[in-house]
Design an enzyme around this catalytic site. Sequence first.
Site, PDB file in Angstrom:
ATOM      1  N   ARG A 276      41.935  38.331  41.319  1.00  0.00           N
ATOM      2  CA  ARG A 276      42.041  39.771  41.032  1.00  0.00           C
ATOM      3  C   ARG A 276      41.737  40.589  42.292  1.00  0.00           C
ATOM      4  O   ARG A 276      42.432  41.565  42.593  1.00  0.00           O
ATOM      5  CB  ARG A 276      41.078  40.120  39.913  1.00  0.00           C
ATOM      6  CG  ARG A 276      40.981  41.597  39.553  1.00  0.00           C
ATOM      7  CD  ARG A 276      40.141  41.729  38.291  1.00  0.00           C
ATOM      8  NE  ARG A 276      39.499  43.023  38.140  1.00  0.00           N
ATOM      9  CZ  ARG A 276      40.026  44.075  37.522  1.00  0.00           C
ATOM     10  NH1 ARG A 276      41.253  43.993  37.025  1.00  0.00           N
ATOM     11  NH2 ARG A 276      39.355  45.196  37.399  1.00  0.00           N
TER      12      ARG A 276
ATOM     13  N   HIS B  40      38.025  35.889  39.556  1.00  0.00           N
ATOM     14  CA  HIS B  40      37.801  37.245  40.062  1.00  0.00           C
ATOM     15  C   HIS B  40      38.345  37.385  41.477  1.00  0.00           C
ATOM     16  O   HIS B  40      38.787  38.468  41.875  1.00  0.00           O
ATOM     17  CB  HIS B  40      36.308  37.565  40.029  1.00  0.00           C
ATOM     18  CG  HIS B  40      36.023  39.020  39.804  1.00  0.00           C
ATOM     19  ND1 HIS B  40      36.638  39.761  38.806  1.00  0.00           N
ATOM     20  CD2 HIS B  40      35.199  39.882  40.448  1.00  0.00           C
ATOM     21  CE1 HIS B  40      36.194  41.002  38.844  1.00  0.00           C
ATOM     22  NE2 HIS B  40      35.321  41.107  39.836  1.00  0.00           N
TER      23      HIS B  40
ATOM     24  N   HIS C 108      39.945  50.459  36.236  1.00  0.00           N
ATOM     25  CA  HIS C 108      38.611  50.945  36.575  1.00  0.00           C
ATOM     26  C   HIS C 108      38.399  52.328  35.971  1.00  0.00           C
ATOM     27  O   HIS C 108      39.254  53.205  36.093  1.00  0.00           O
ATOM     28  CB  HIS C 108      38.427  51.031  38.092  1.00  0.00           C
ATOM     29  CG  HIS C 108      38.255  49.701  38.738  1.00  0.00           C
ATOM     30  ND1 HIS C 108      38.449  49.497  40.102  1.00  0.00           N
ATOM     31  CD2 HIS C 108      37.906  48.488  38.227  1.00  0.00           C
ATOM     32  CE1 HIS C 108      38.227  48.227  40.391  1.00  0.00           C
ATOM     33  NE2 HIS C 108      37.893  47.610  39.275  1.00  0.00           N
TER      34      HIS C 108
ATOM     35  N   ARG D 173      41.609  40.666  34.753  1.00  0.00           N
ATOM     36  CA  ARG D 173      40.345  39.942  34.631  1.00  0.00           C
ATOM     37  C   ARG D 173      40.619  38.657  33.862  1.00  0.00           C
ATOM     38  O   ARG D 173      41.556  38.589  33.053  1.00  0.00           O
ATOM     39  CB  ARG D 173      39.310  40.784  33.889  1.00  0.00           C
ATOM     40  CG  ARG D 173      38.975  42.114  34.551  1.00  0.00           C
ATOM     41  CD  ARG D 173      37.986  42.896  33.699  1.00  0.00           C
ATOM     42  NE  ARG D 173      37.600  44.161  34.330  1.00  0.00           N
ATOM     43  CZ  ARG D 173      38.187  45.324  34.096  1.00  0.00           C
ATOM     44  NH1 ARG D 173      39.199  45.395  33.234  1.00  0.00           N
ATOM     45  NH2 ARG D 173      37.774  46.422  34.704  1.00  0.00           N
TER      46      ARG D 173
ATOM     47  N   LYS E 192      38.119  46.731  29.559  1.00  0.00           N
ATOM     48  CA  LYS E 192      36.745  47.048  29.196  1.00  0.00           C
ATOM     49  C   LYS E 192      36.692  48.355  28.416  1.00  0.00           C
ATOM     50  O   LYS E 192      37.445  49.283  28.686  1.00  0.00           O
ATOM     51  CB  LYS E 192      35.877  47.165  30.463  1.00  0.00           C
ATOM     52  CG  LYS E 192      35.608  45.834  31.140  1.00  0.00           C
ATOM     53  CD  LYS E 192      34.661  46.016  32.316  1.00  0.00           C
ATOM     54  CE  LYS E 192      34.292  44.684  32.959  1.00  0.00           C
ATOM     55  NZ  LYS E 192      33.369  44.864  34.101  1.00  0.00           N
TER      56      LYS E 192
ATOM     57  N   TYR F 259      37.497  48.412  47.674  1.00  0.00           N
ATOM     58  CA  TYR F 259      38.607  47.671  48.276  1.00  0.00           C
ATOM     59  C   TYR F 259      39.084  48.307  49.573  1.00  0.00           C
ATOM     60  O   TYR F 259      39.707  47.642  50.402  1.00  0.00           O
ATOM     61  CB  TYR F 259      39.763  47.556  47.277  1.00  0.00           C
ATOM     62  CG  TYR F 259      39.425  46.660  46.124  1.00  0.00           C
ATOM     63  CD1 TYR F 259      39.445  45.279  46.259  1.00  0.00           C
ATOM     64  CD2 TYR F 259      39.039  47.188  44.899  1.00  0.00           C
ATOM     65  CE1 TYR F 259      39.111  44.461  45.209  1.00  0.00           C
ATOM     66  CE2 TYR F 259      38.707  46.374  43.840  1.00  0.00           C
ATOM     67  CZ  TYR F 259      38.746  45.013  44.001  1.00  0.00           C
ATOM     68  OH  TYR F 259      38.397  44.192  42.951  1.00  0.00           O
TER      69      TYR F 259
END
Length: 327
Positions: free
Chosen positions: A276, A273, A299, A170, A194, A308
């Site tokens: 990525r 993004h 994730h 990111r 995150k 994806y």
Amino acid sequence: MDSASRLSTADRRRLARGLPALREADARAIGRFIDAAWAEHGLARLTQDAYRRDLEQLARWRDGAGGGLEGADRQALFEYMRWRAGHGYQPRSNARLRASLRAFYAYLVRAGVRSDDPAALIDPPRLPRPLPKALTESQVDALLAAPDVEVAEGLRDRAMLELMYAAGLRVSELVNLPANAVNLRQGVVRVLGKGGKERLVPLGEESQHWLERYLAQARPQLAAGKPVPVDAQGNVPLFLTPQRHAPTRQAYWQALKRHAAVAGIDPRTVTPHGVRHSFATHLLNHGADLRALQLLLGHASLSTTQIYTLVAREHLQRLHARHHPRG
């Protein structure tokens, strides 16, 4: 799909203009709600306008039936939503309408005009999940080659681009990388993602090569022989500006747009993004396992990564259509 569901935006606007005129009682009710919403919540002008449009169209559609706008029951709201769906209004438009209705009828309950809220049980429409916009592999090659590596900032940008694409970072993870996050001997980068979760991601040969060049040539020039100040977390940043600070997300975004233009790619189609997304899509196209991709992207849920697979499936369908004799 029937003809009504294929109405264009212009057709729907003409349809709305053909509804009966707004009744005075409904106009006053909407005005009182907008004034109260502004006074209580400081509602932005654009939101006020959106609420007003949504409520006025519902009021005109009802044309005073059953007590007008203030007297509408849940069944009336369901019928109106069904009418909109039959005339091609999109899920996002209906989601905004639901927000308008919930705000309006909650206000009526607070004001003592109604004892019940007919909008409380209206389910939100299912919004289509947007597919990631990935660059082609040739576009990525051109983008990576765009920075001028003969100057310190260009060499830094090349190293940042190579790392972002190699590790699927990111933009916030990239610009905030501390200098001790990269282990060139082991060929990995430690990323704080995150929720404060750490992950180890392989660098790849190309990314490692450009990082080595950046650290040996460009970073000393950007530091200009002076100590590099630590960031808010007490870390020394890996990537530096001439002011010896980490680049901001906005600065990296702007640099990416410039390099896209040099590479002959429409800058409007290139975002951090998107790089990525390209990392993830290209890995899947070349046979990567979905679970492994989840770990690389950081994730928390596999369902986030599964989007994806839709992109990869579209790629395979295009290949089949292009190359299969009966495609």
